[in-house]
Design a protein around this motif. Structure first.
Motif, PDB file in Angstrom:
ATOM      1  N   ALA A 157      44.618  33.408  46.545  1.00 42.23           N
ATOM      2  CA  ALA A 157      46.006  32.983  46.712  1.00 42.23           C
ATOM      3  C   ALA A 157      46.125  31.979  47.858  1.00 42.23           C
ATOM      4  CB  ALA A 157      46.899  34.196  46.969  1.00 42.23           C
ATOM      5  N   ARG A 158      45.466  32.273  48.960  1.00 43.66           N
ATOM      6  CA  ARG A 158      45.530  31.359  50.102  1.00 43.66           C
ATOM      7  C   ARG A 158      44.960  29.990  49.750  1.00 43.66           C
ATOM      8  NH1 ARG A 158      43.770  35.969  52.914  1.00 43.66           N
ATOM      9  NH2 ARG A 158      41.665  35.111  53.121  1.00 43.66           N
ATOM     10  N   GLN A 159      43.884  29.964  48.979  1.00 41.82           N
ATOM     11  CA  GLN A 159      43.283  28.689  48.586  1.00 41.82           C
ATOM     12  C   GLN A 159      44.221  27.873  47.711  1.00 41.82           C
ATOM     13  OE1 GLN A 159      40.324  27.783  50.122  1.00 41.82           O
ATOM     14  NE2 GLN A 159      40.967  29.692  51.101  1.00 41.82           N
ATOM     15  N   LEU A 160      45.147  28.538  47.043  1.00 39.49           N
ATOM     16  CA  LEU A 160      46.132  27.846  46.216  1.00 39.49           C
ATOM     17  C   LEU A 160      47.397  27.514  46.990  1.00 39.49           C
ATOM     18  CD1 LEU A 160      45.809  29.928  42.920  1.00 39.49           C
ATOM     19  CD2 LEU A 160      44.739  27.723  43.455  1.00 39.49           C
ATOM     20  N   GLY A 161      47.411  27.857  48.272  1.00 33.64           N
ATOM     21  CA  GLY A 161      48.547  27.499  49.112  1.00 33.64           C
ATOM     22  C   GLY A 161      49.726  28.440  49.004  1.00 33.64           C
ATOM     23  N   THR A 162      49.477  29.683  48.607  1.00 32.82           N
ATOM     24  CA  THR A 162      50.571  30.638  48.478  1.00 32.82           C
ATOM     25  C   THR A 162      50.127  31.999  49.004  1.00 32.82           C
ATOM     26  OG1 THR A 162      52.220  31.548  46.944  1.00 32.82           O
ATOM     27  CG2 THR A 162      49.965  31.278  46.098  1.00 32.82           C
ATOM     28  N   VAL A 163      50.927  33.013  48.739  1.00 30.69           N
ATOM     29  CA  VAL A 163      50.609  34.375  49.164  1.00 30.69           C
ATOM     30  C   VAL A 163      50.485  35.247  47.918  1.00 30.69           C
ATOM     31  CG1 VAL A 163      51.724  34.179  51.400  1.00 30.69           C
ATOM     32  CG2 VAL A 163      53.065  34.906  49.415  1.00 30.69           C
ATOM     33  N   PRO A 164      49.730  36.342  47.990  1.00 27.08           N
ATOM     34  CA  PRO A 164      49.551  37.178  46.803  1.00 27.08           C
ATOM     35  C   PRO A 164      50.853  37.681  46.200  1.00 27.08           C
ATOM     36  CG  PRO A 164      47.992  37.803  48.515  1.00 27.08           C
ATOM     37  CD  PRO A 164      48.937  36.831  49.132  1.00 27.08           C
ATOM     38  N   GLU A 165      51.853  37.923  47.048  1.00 25.68           N
ATOM     39  CA  GLU A 165      53.129  38.430  46.552  1.00 25.68           C
ATOM     40  C   GLU A 165      53.817  37.448  45.593  1.00 25.68           C
ATOM     41  OE1 GLU A 165      52.042  40.576  50.209  1.00 25.68           O
ATOM     42  OE2 GLU A 165      52.128  38.453  49.675  1.00 25.68           O
ATOM     43  N   ARG A 166      53.385  36.203  45.616  1.00 24.84           N
ATOM     44  CA  ARG A 166      53.943  35.188  44.721  1.00 24.84           C
ATOM     45  C   ARG A 166      52.972  34.850  43.584  1.00 24.84           C
ATOM     46  NH1 ARG A 166      58.893  33.717  43.969  1.00 24.84           N
ATOM     47  NH2 ARG A 166      58.187  31.604  43.520  1.00 24.84           N
ATOM     48  N   CYS A 167      52.039  35.765  43.320  1.00 23.90           N
ATOM     49  CA  CYS A 167      51.046  35.541  42.268  1.00 23.90           C
ATOM     50  C   CYS A 167      51.113  36.650  41.223  1.00 23.90           C
ATOM     51  CB  CYS A 167      49.631  35.533  42.851  1.00 23.90           C
ATOM     52  SG  CYS A 167      49.302  34.157  43.983  1.00 23.90           S
ATOM     53  N   VAL A 168      50.723  36.304  40.004  1.00 20.58           N
ATOM     54  CA  VAL A 168      50.472  37.297  38.978  1.00 20.58           C
ATOM     55  C   VAL A 168      48.964  37.325  38.743  1.00 20.58           C
ATOM     56  CG1 VAL A 168      50.891  35.638  37.093  1.00 20.58           C
ATOM     57  CG2 VAL A 168      50.997  38.099  36.643  1.00 20.58           C
ATOM     58  N   VAL A 169      48.415  38.531  38.743  1.00 27.61           N
ATOM     59  CA  VAL A 169      46.990  38.749  38.489  1.00 27.61           C
ATOM     60  C   VAL A 169      46.834  39.255  37.060  1.00 27.61           C
ATOM     61  CG1 VAL A 169      45.056  40.283  39.026  1.00 27.61           C
ATOM     62  CG2 VAL A 169      46.280  39.147  40.867  1.00 27.61           C
ATOM     63  N   ILE A 170      45.906  38.662  36.315  1.00 25.72           N
ATOM     64  CA  ILE A 170      45.642  39.078  34.928  1.00 25.72           C
ATOM     65  C   ILE A 170      44.270  39.726  34.881  1.00 25.72           C
ATOM     66  CG2 ILE A 170      45.435  38.308  32.545  1.00 25.72           C
ATOM     67  CD1 ILE A 170      47.304  35.982  33.268  1.00 25.72           C
ATOM     68  N   GLU A 171      44.244  41.014  34.532  1.00 28.69           N
ATOM     69  CA  GLU A 171      43.037  41.833  34.614  1.00 28.69           C
ATOM     70  C   GLU A 171      42.902  42.726  33.383  1.00 28.69           C
ATOM     71  OE1 GLU A 171      40.406  42.716  36.270  1.00 28.69           O
ATOM     72  OE2 GLU A 171      40.482  41.597  38.160  1.00 28.69           O
ATOM     73  N   ASP A 172      41.662  43.180  33.141  1.00 32.68           N
ATOM     74  CA  ASP A 172      41.442  44.125  32.043  1.00 32.68           C
ATOM     75  C   ASP A 172      40.877  45.451  32.533  1.00 32.68           C
ATOM     76  OD1 ASP A 172      38.777  43.291  32.611  1.00 32.68           O
ATOM     77  OD2 ASP A 172      38.182  43.661  30.525  1.00 32.68           O
ATOM     78  N   SER A 173      40.761  45.616  33.853  1.00 37.59           N
ATOM     79  CA  SER A 173      40.174  46.850  34.382  1.00 37.59           C
ATOM     80  C   SER A 173      41.015  47.429  35.509  1.00 37.59           C
ATOM     81  CB  SER A 173      38.753  46.595  34.900  1.00 37.59           C
ATOM     82  OG  SER A 173      38.786  45.880  36.128  1.00 37.59           O
ATOM     83  N   VAL A 174      40.889  48.734  35.693  1.00 35.66           N
ATOM     84  CA  VAL A 174      41.552  49.405  36.804  1.00 35.66           C
ATOM     85  C   VAL A 174      40.982  48.919  38.135  1.00 35.66           C
ATOM     86  CG1 VAL A 174      41.785  51.644  37.948  1.00 35.66           C
ATOM     87  CG2 VAL A 174      42.300  51.427  35.507  1.00 35.66           C
ATOM     88  N   VAL A 175      39.660  48.697  38.174  1.00 29.80           N
ATOM     89  CA  VAL A 175      39.047  48.208  39.410  1.00 29.80           C
ATOM     90  C   VAL A 175      39.668  46.881  39.833  1.00 29.80           C
ATOM     91  CG1 VAL A 175      36.913  47.283  40.405  1.00 29.80           C
ATOM     92  CG2 VAL A 175      36.853  49.414  39.120  1.00 29.80           C
ATOM     93  N   GLY A 176      39.739  45.936  38.901  1.00 30.43           N
ATOM     94  CA  GLY A 176      40.312  44.640  39.227  1.00 30.43           C
ATOM     95  C   GLY A 176      41.812  44.703  39.444  1.00 30.43           C
ATOM     96  N   GLY A 177      42.486  45.503  38.615  1.00 31.81           N
ATOM     97  CA  GLY A 177      43.926  45.650  38.777  1.00 31.81           C
ATOM     98  C   GLY A 177      44.289  46.240  40.123  1.00 31.81           C
ATOM     99  N   ALA A 178      43.508  47.203  40.574  1.00 29.25           N
ATOM    100  CA  ALA A 178      43.753  47.807  41.888  1.00 29.25           C
ATOM    101  C   ALA A 178      43.613  46.769  42.997  1.00 29.25           C
ATOM    102  CB  ALA A 178      42.789  48.963  42.123  1.00 29.25           C
ATOM    103  N   ALA A 179      42.665  45.857  42.833  1.00 29.40           N
ATOM    104  CA  ALA A 179      42.485  44.793  43.825  1.00 29.40           C
ATOM    105  C   ALA A 179      43.721  43.905  43.886  1.00 29.40           C
ATOM    106  CB  ALA A 179      41.250  43.969  43.494  1.00 29.40           C
TER     107      ALA A 179
END
Length: 237
Positions: A157-179
């Motif tokens: 998120a930081r590399q894209l110039g924003t914060v995680p709270e302004r991002c949507v994460v697309i995942e297929d696993s609980v491990v990745g979703g938890a991250a």
């Protein structure tokens, strides 16, 4: 972005979301472990290994199967994994999603627990390197702190110039979703039928996924609804 648009950027997992490699990787694990005297079925490997880094898998093997990797084991795995990479393919619709994001000027990044060289091999053999662009990150960018820790998605998120709270994460696993959730992002699950996924929709919803989608066409429609993409021409599927 217009003020009402809830997201500035999209963060995507790699395996199971953009590329199909998990079936290949599971078979490599099965064959190599059998050569070292440990026979596991593919269902256990898929359920316990997918999305994990090597250290997580080895911890599981040690706890559940008293398996201690002998000298040369990890080198053998690395060689076999890399040799399997030409079999990696793109998930149907993944290229169209990346192209739509790129053409619409929506910032996006890939966050994967894959080792860096293998991450880029997967993208190359899946034909996604050019579309993926420069923002493809592995745990080495954050001191090895991969998923389920939040560091990788927070860094992306930081590399894209924003914060995680302004991002949507697309995942297929609980491990990745938890991250993604731990980083503060909104989580959307993507479970494309016909491809192995470590977790089902119910598990992702229990984790806190706001949506569980079953195709990249569905992802693009959801991004349209969120105001990130313009509506696709009639006939998009």
């Amino acid at each position: 972005m217009r003020p009402e648009v809830p997201f500035d950027a999209v963060l995507l997992d790699l395996d199971g979301v953009l590329v199909e490699s998990e079936g290949l990787i599971a078979q490599v694990w099965q064959r190599v472990l059998a050569e070292y005297g440990l026979r596991l079925d593919l269902a256990e490997i898929a359920g316990q290994f997918t999305g994990q880094r090597f250290e997580g898998v080895l911890a599981y093997l040690g706890t559940q199967h008293a398996f201690v990797p002998p000298p040369g084991f990890l080198d053998t795995l690395e060689t076999r994994f890399n040799a399997a990479m030409p079999g990696v393919t793109a998930i149907e619709g993944a290229a169209e999603t990346l192209r739509a994001l790129r053409d619409s000027g929506v910032p996006f990044a890939i966050g994967s627990n894959s080792e860096r060289e293998r991450l880029h091999l997967k993208l190359r053999f899946a034909g996604l390197t050019e579309l993926a662009g420069e923002h493809a990150y592995d745990p080495s960018w954050v001191g090895g702190r991969g998923k389920p820790r939040p560091d990788l998605y927070a860094f992306a998120a930081r590399q894209l110039g924003t914060v995680p709270e302004r991002c949507v994460v697309i995942e297929d696993s609980v491990v990745g979703g938890a991250a993604g959730l731990a980083a503060g992002a909104t989580l959307w699950g993507l479970l494309v039928p016909g491809h192995p996924h470590p977790d089902g929709g119910a598990a992702l919803r229990r984790l806190g996924a706001a949506r569980v989608l079953t195709s990249h066409a569905g992802v693009r429609r959801a991004l349209e609804e969120a105001g990130l993409l313009a509506p696709a021409p009639t006939g998009d599927s």
